[in-house]
Scaffold this motif. Sequence first.
Motif: not given
Length: 160
Positions: A14, A18, A22, A26, A88
């Motif tokens: 990643a 990201c 997300c 993942k 993030c």
Amino acid sequence: MDVSTCMRKTVVLAEPDCDFVCLLHKIAAPTPRLAYIVDENRTLIGVVSARDLLKEVMPSYMNAHLARSISDGADYLKRQAEKARHRCARDIMVKKVISLHPHHQLLQADAIFAERGFNTLPVVDEHNKIVGEITRVDILVHLIGDPFTYDFDGVVELTE
């Protein structure tokens, strides 16, 4: 025996920007996975685990006793996850990453697992570019050989 003999070469990567959702997608695989945060050159700059994501959702003051008192536990977790949406990988990742090189010995990997309580370690080249990962299970499978040639007495599928 070198780490390269039994490391996994399929990893989850990643970028630092990201987002939380997300990262959840993942990492949410049938087996627990780490997301390796890399720059544009695939240089390892951090790691995000399922535990790191759950820490973003779970308030620091929450304990098991308090959690039992919350009647809408699933909804509560969803609301907390919604609050974490703006985070993030850059915000969440562990930056001090312990890694191995392909030429390190399996014994060294196993010692780090035992000392630090890790289950998975990234494997990087001399430029800190990720080339794979190794898990405790990988080492165990290497020790016993092909697990599918063994008759596993006592392994049952629980339906209820």
